[in-house]
Design an enzyme around this catalytic site. Structure first.
Site, mmCIF file in Angstrom:
data_model
loop_
_atom_site.group_PDB
_atom_site.id
_atom_site.type_symbol
_atom_site.label_atom_id
_atom_site.label_comp_id
_atom_site.label_asym_id
_atom_site.label_seq_id
_atom_site.Cartn_x
_atom_site.Cartn_y
_atom_site.Cartn_z
ATOM 1 N N ASP A 107 38.553 87.943 30.722
ATOM 2 C CA ASP A 107 38.801 88.741 29.521
ATOM 3 C C ASP A 107 37.583 88.868 28.610
ATOM 4 O O ASP A 107 37.716 89.096 27.418
ATOM 5 C CB ASP A 107 39.984 88.159 28.716
ATOM 6 N N LYS A 135 31.232 93.015 23.044
ATOM 7 C CA LYS A 135 32.099 93.068 21.857
ATOM 8 C C LYS A 135 31.301 93.007 20.561
ATOM 9 O O LYS A 135 31.748 92.439 19.560
ATOM 10 C CB LYS A 135 33.173 91.980 21.915
ATOM 11 N N ASP A 149 30.961 95.295 18.632
ATOM 12 C CA ASP A 149 31.714 96.079 17.646
ATOM 13 C C ASP A 149 32.733 95.235 16.879
ATOM 14 O O ASP A 149 33.240 95.660 15.841
ATOM 15 C CB ASP A 149 32.456 97.232 18.333
ATOM 16 N N HIS A 191 38.870 84.924 36.265
ATOM 17 C CA HIS A 191 39.876 83.865 36.177
ATOM 18 C C HIS A 191 39.410 82.626 36.929
ATOM 19 O O HIS A 191 38.704 82.705 37.932
ATOM 20 C CB HIS A 191 41.207 84.365 36.754
ATOM 21 N N THR A 211 41.004 91.134 36.853
ATOM 22 C CA THR A 211 40.483 91.483 38.164
ATOM 23 C C THR A 211 40.872 90.403 39.168
ATOM 24 O O THR A 211 40.686 89.224 38.921
ATOM 25 C CB THR A 211 38.949 91.620 38.115
ATOM 26 N N GLY A 241 45.639 93.072 33.438
ATOM 27 C CA GLY A 241 44.270 93.325 32.987
ATOM 28 C C GLY A 241 43.255 92.367 33.575
ATOM 29 O O GLY A 241 42.140 92.263 33.096
ATOM 30 N N THR A 263 35.092 94.133 33.670
ATOM 31 C CA THR A 263 35.577 95.380 34.248
ATOM 32 C C THR A 263 35.576 96.504 33.220
ATOM 33 O O THR A 263 35.299 97.662 33.557
ATOM 34 C CB THR A 263 36.995 95.182 34.824
#
Length: 211
Positions: A4, A102, A104, A51, A28, A26, A8
């Site tokens: 996460d 991230k 942003d 994961h 992969t 969500g 992807t």
């Protein structure tokens, strides 16, 4: 990188597709490869799971890659699978580029905090006197993505990554499965040469014909 952290989603932005939205939860769950045409040239990306259950897939991705792009979410910083990936990068002597994702969502001071965490793990950022380029990006807005692609291309030029399509084909099988009506289907990345239908191949103790 860690689950996460946007691996992807970042690739999704580069490819202008929506792969992440179609994955279960969500997350992969397989190794996938995609060729992307950019103004910096054609790039093949291998997307590996984040994961904890898929550590062998991440290691396989590092083994076959010419360059490793380590994705770190700035809001989370380094997490267990990030550190695991860093150790694999160091153990196999792979060349790494870090995408600080991230941007942003956080204040700019998080960049130096995460760079400090990377330095503590042996990946010293190039603007701190090290060898590891670190590029702030946003997989959501696209900020910094072009800069990341440019850095990847520059690293590839420095490593003189070249191959020939005229040699005998040689490469890696990323994933394989049996499909009804088609038989054995494999995702293959070539390091050299070209594969076409009717070619014979050898993979370990297995051999066959491309159809």
């Amino acid at each position: 990188g860690h689950v996460d952290h946007g691996k992807t989603s970042l690739l999704d932005f580069i490819r202008k597709s929506r792969v992440a939205e179609g994955e279960k939860g969500g997350i992969t769950q397989q190794v996938a490869a995609y060729e992307v045409t950019t103004k910096h040239g054609n790039l093949v990306f291998v997307d590996t799971p984040g994961h904890e259950a898929f550590s062998l897939m991440r290691e396989r991705g590092v083994l076959l890659a010419d360059l490793v792009v380590l994705i770190v979410a700035l809001d989370d910083g380094l997490k267990p699978q990030t550190i695991e990936s860093i150790n694999v990068i160091k153990n196999f002597g792979a060349t790494a580029v870090v995408a600080l994702n991230k941007i942003d969502k956080v204040s700019t001071d998080r960049i130096d905090i995460v760079k400090g965490q990377l330095a503590d793990q042996g990946l010293l950022p190039d603007d701190w006197g090290g060898q590891t380029p670190c590029v702030p990006v946003s997989a959501k807005t696209g900020q910094g993505v072009d800069d990341l692609l440019e850095v990847i291309r520059l690293q590839a030029d420095m490593l003189d990554l070249k191959t020939s399509s005229e040699q005998k084909a040689r490469g890696f099988v990323l994933e394989s499965k049996m499909e009804h009506g088609r038989g054995a289907v494999a995702t293959v990345i070539l390091q050299q040469g070209t594969i076409k239908r009717s070619d014979y191949f050898i993979c370990g103790s297995t051999y066959g014909k491309v159809s």
